[in-house]
Write a protein that holds these residues in place. Structure first.
Motif, mmCIF file in Angstrom:
data_model
loop_
_atom_site.group_PDB
_atom_site.id
_atom_site.type_symbol
_atom_site.label_atom_id
_atom_site.label_comp_id
_atom_site.label_asym_id
_atom_site.label_seq_id
_atom_site.Cartn_x
_atom_site.Cartn_y
_atom_site.Cartn_z
ATOM 1 N N LEU A 117 0.798 -1.171 0.173
ATOM 2 C CA LEU A 117 -0.091 -0.168 0.087
ATOM 3 C C LEU A 117 0.788 1.385 -0.031
ATOM 4 N N MET A 118 1.991 1.169 0.961
ATOM 5 C CA MET A 118 2.938 2.535 0.925
ATOM 6 C C MET A 118 4.175 2.592 0.012
ATOM 7 N N GLY A 119 4.347 1.409 -0.637
ATOM 8 C CA GLY A 119 5.899 1.414 -0.890
ATOM 9 C C GLY A 119 5.778 1.303 -2.347
ATOM 10 N N LYS A 120 6.607 0.422 -2.820
ATOM 11 C CA LYS A 120 7.050 0.317 -4.353
ATOM 12 C C LYS A 120 6.597 -1.326 -4.643
ATOM 13 N N GLY A 121 6.555 -1.511 -5.922
ATOM 14 C CA GLY A 121 6.460 -2.725 -6.406
ATOM 15 C C GLY A 121 7.536 -2.874 -7.414
ATOM 16 N N ILE A 122 8.167 -3.915 -7.480
ATOM 17 C CA ILE A 122 8.991 -4.228 -8.481
ATOM 18 C C ILE A 122 8.791 -5.678 -9.138
ATOM 19 N N LYS A 123 9.181 -5.712 -10.432
ATOM 20 C CA LYS A 123 8.967 -6.723 -11.063
ATOM 21 C C LYS A 123 10.042 -6.856 -11.959
ATOM 22 N N ARG A 124 10.635 -8.092 -12.221
ATOM 23 C CA ARG A 124 11.757 -8.612 -13.335
ATOM 24 C C ARG A 124 11.362 -9.633 -14.213
ATOM 25 N N ILE A 125 11.513 -9.414 -15.476
ATOM 26 C CA ILE A 125 11.313 -10.234 -16.413
ATOM 27 C C ILE A 125 12.020 -10.575 -17.390
ATOM 28 N N LYS A 165 -0.856 2.651 -13.875
ATOM 29 C CA LYS A 165 0.074 2.616 -14.848
ATOM 30 C C LYS A 165 1.139 3.829 -15.030
ATOM 31 N N SER A 166 0.396 5.031 -14.737
ATOM 32 C CA SER A 166 1.229 6.451 -14.820
ATOM 33 C C SER A 166 2.559 6.337 -13.851
ATOM 34 N N ASN A 167 2.689 5.537 -12.928
ATOM 35 C CA ASN A 167 3.426 5.658 -11.947
ATOM 36 C C ASN A 167 4.482 4.311 -11.884
ATOM 37 N N ILE A 168 4.761 4.007 -13.176
ATOM 38 C CA ILE A 168 5.300 2.722 -13.292
ATOM 39 C C ILE A 168 6.331 3.129 -14.415
ATOM 40 N N LYS A 169 7.619 2.995 -13.924
ATOM 41 C CA LYS A 169 9.010 3.169 -14.841
ATOM 42 C C LYS A 169 9.477 1.826 -15.249
ATOM 43 N N ILE A 170 9.907 1.662 -16.343
ATOM 44 C CA ILE A 170 10.195 0.169 -16.798
ATOM 45 C C ILE A 170 11.593 0.534 -17.539
ATOM 46 N N ASP A 171 12.709 -0.278 -17.083
ATOM 47 C CA ASP A 171 14.100 -0.223 -17.860
ATOM 48 C C ASP A 171 14.054 -1.462 -18.493
ATOM 49 N N LEU A 185 3.872 -7.277 -19.796
ATOM 50 C CA LEU A 185 3.835 -8.317 -18.692
ATOM 51 C C LEU A 185 4.032 -7.489 -17.258
ATOM 52 N N ILE A 186 5.019 -6.260 -17.368
ATOM 53 C CA ILE A 186 5.308 -5.565 -16.196
ATOM 54 C C ILE A 186 3.883 -4.685 -15.821
ATOM 55 N N ILE A 187 3.501 -4.121 -16.933
ATOM 56 C CA ILE A 187 2.240 -3.264 -16.670
ATOM 57 C C ILE A 187 1.358 -4.049 -15.861
ATOM 58 N N ASP A 188 0.726 -5.357 -16.548
ATOM 59 C CA ASP A 188 -0.206 -5.998 -15.884
ATOM 60 C C ASP A 188 0.101 -6.438 -14.726
ATOM 61 N N TYR A 189 1.178 -6.864 -14.392
ATOM 62 C CA TYR A 189 1.646 -7.213 -13.056
ATOM 63 C C TYR A 189 1.525 -6.180 -12.133
ATOM 64 N N MET A 190 1.968 -4.932 -12.321
ATOM 65 C CA MET A 190 1.684 -3.613 -11.464
ATOM 66 C C MET A 190 0.427 -3.478 -11.295
ATOM 67 N N GLU A 191 -0.501 -3.256 -12.421
ATOM 68 C CA GLU A 191 -1.720 -2.834 -12.086
ATOM 69 C C GLU A 191 -2.352 -3.980 -11.495
ATOM 70 N N GLU A 192 -2.246 -5.172 -11.480
ATOM 71 C CA GLU A 192 -2.686 -6.322 -10.634
ATOM 72 C C GLU A 192 -2.402 -6.046 -9.272
ATOM 73 N N ALA A 193 -1.223 -5.405 -8.738
ATOM 74 C CA ALA A 193 -0.963 -5.217 -7.402
ATOM 75 C C ALA A 193 -1.711 -3.947 -6.919
ATOM 76 N N GLY A 194 -2.325 -3.090 -7.914
ATOM 77 C CA GLY A 194 -3.072 -1.975 -7.490
ATOM 78 C C GLY A 194 -2.270 -0.738 -7.725
ATOM 79 N N LEU A 195 -1.228 -0.761 -8.678
ATOM 80 C CA LEU A 195 -0.462 0.641 -8.778
ATOM 81 C C LEU A 195 -0.845 1.043 -10.353
ATOM 82 N N VAL A 229 9.417 -0.752 -11.999
ATOM 83 C CA VAL A 229 9.229 -0.376 -10.316
ATOM 84 C C VAL A 229 8.283 0.913 -10.579
ATOM 85 N N GLY A 230 7.152 0.401 -9.711
ATOM 86 C CA GLY A 230 5.945 1.247 -9.549
ATOM 87 C C GLY A 230 5.894 1.758 -8.051
ATOM 88 N N THR A 231 5.216 2.979 -8.096
ATOM 89 C CA THR A 231 5.136 3.583 -6.795
ATOM 90 C C THR A 231 3.678 3.913 -6.930
#
Length: 137
Positions: free
Chosen positions: A37-45, A99-105, A87-97, A130-132
């Motif tokens: 709820l308060m932090g960041k989501g991180i996903k690596r693919i 899309k505009s707060n997600i940075k993908i490298d 895949l990153i966006i789907d994961y982050m949105e599923e976690a409740g973050l 990384v999503g915030t």
């Protein structure tokens, strides 16, 4: 020891293996929920492309949950880039973050056996997202 909802369930079993006292912090069962709820989501693919040695040259394309075939290397790379981001966006949105707060490298690593060849023997695309939450901004 990791904290989160199931941590207490494993406390006694882990104690046997490490021969030590296991102490969980107060409110450990909600630690991950608060972090989500308060932090960041991180996903690596990782997505890997490899050639197949057949009469028709094909590229096999491996990704989490599947595999595809492409005739052209450039088509496979373009599809991999789009898929990795999706895949990153789907994961982050599923976690409740949002899309505009997600940075993908994305990092591309090619393995070439012969210099001067246009198509590598293996390509790995690594995506790190990384999503915030709004409260982190």
């Amino acid at each position: 020891m990791p904290t989160g909802a199931p941590s207490g369930v494993y406390k006694d079993e882990i104690k046997i293996y490490i021969e030590a006292d296991v102490v969980l912090p107060k409110f450990a069962e909600v630690g991950n929920a608060v972090g989500a709820l308060m932090g960041k989501g991180i996903k690596r693919i990782e997505i890997m492309l490899k050639p197949v040695r057949e009469k028709k040259r094909k590229r096999l394309f491996f990704y989490p949950g599947g595999r595809e075939e492409f005739s052209l290397y450039d088509d496979a790379i373009e599809y991999a880039k789009n898929l990795g981001h999706r895949l990153i966006i789907d994961y982050m949105e599923e976690a409740g973050l949002d899309k505009s707060n997600i940075k993908i490298d994305m990092h591309k690593n090619d393995i070439n056996l012969n210099e001067g060849t246009n198509v590598p023997v293996e390509t790995t695309l690594t995506f790190i997202g990384v999503g915030t939450s709004e409260s982190e901004k």
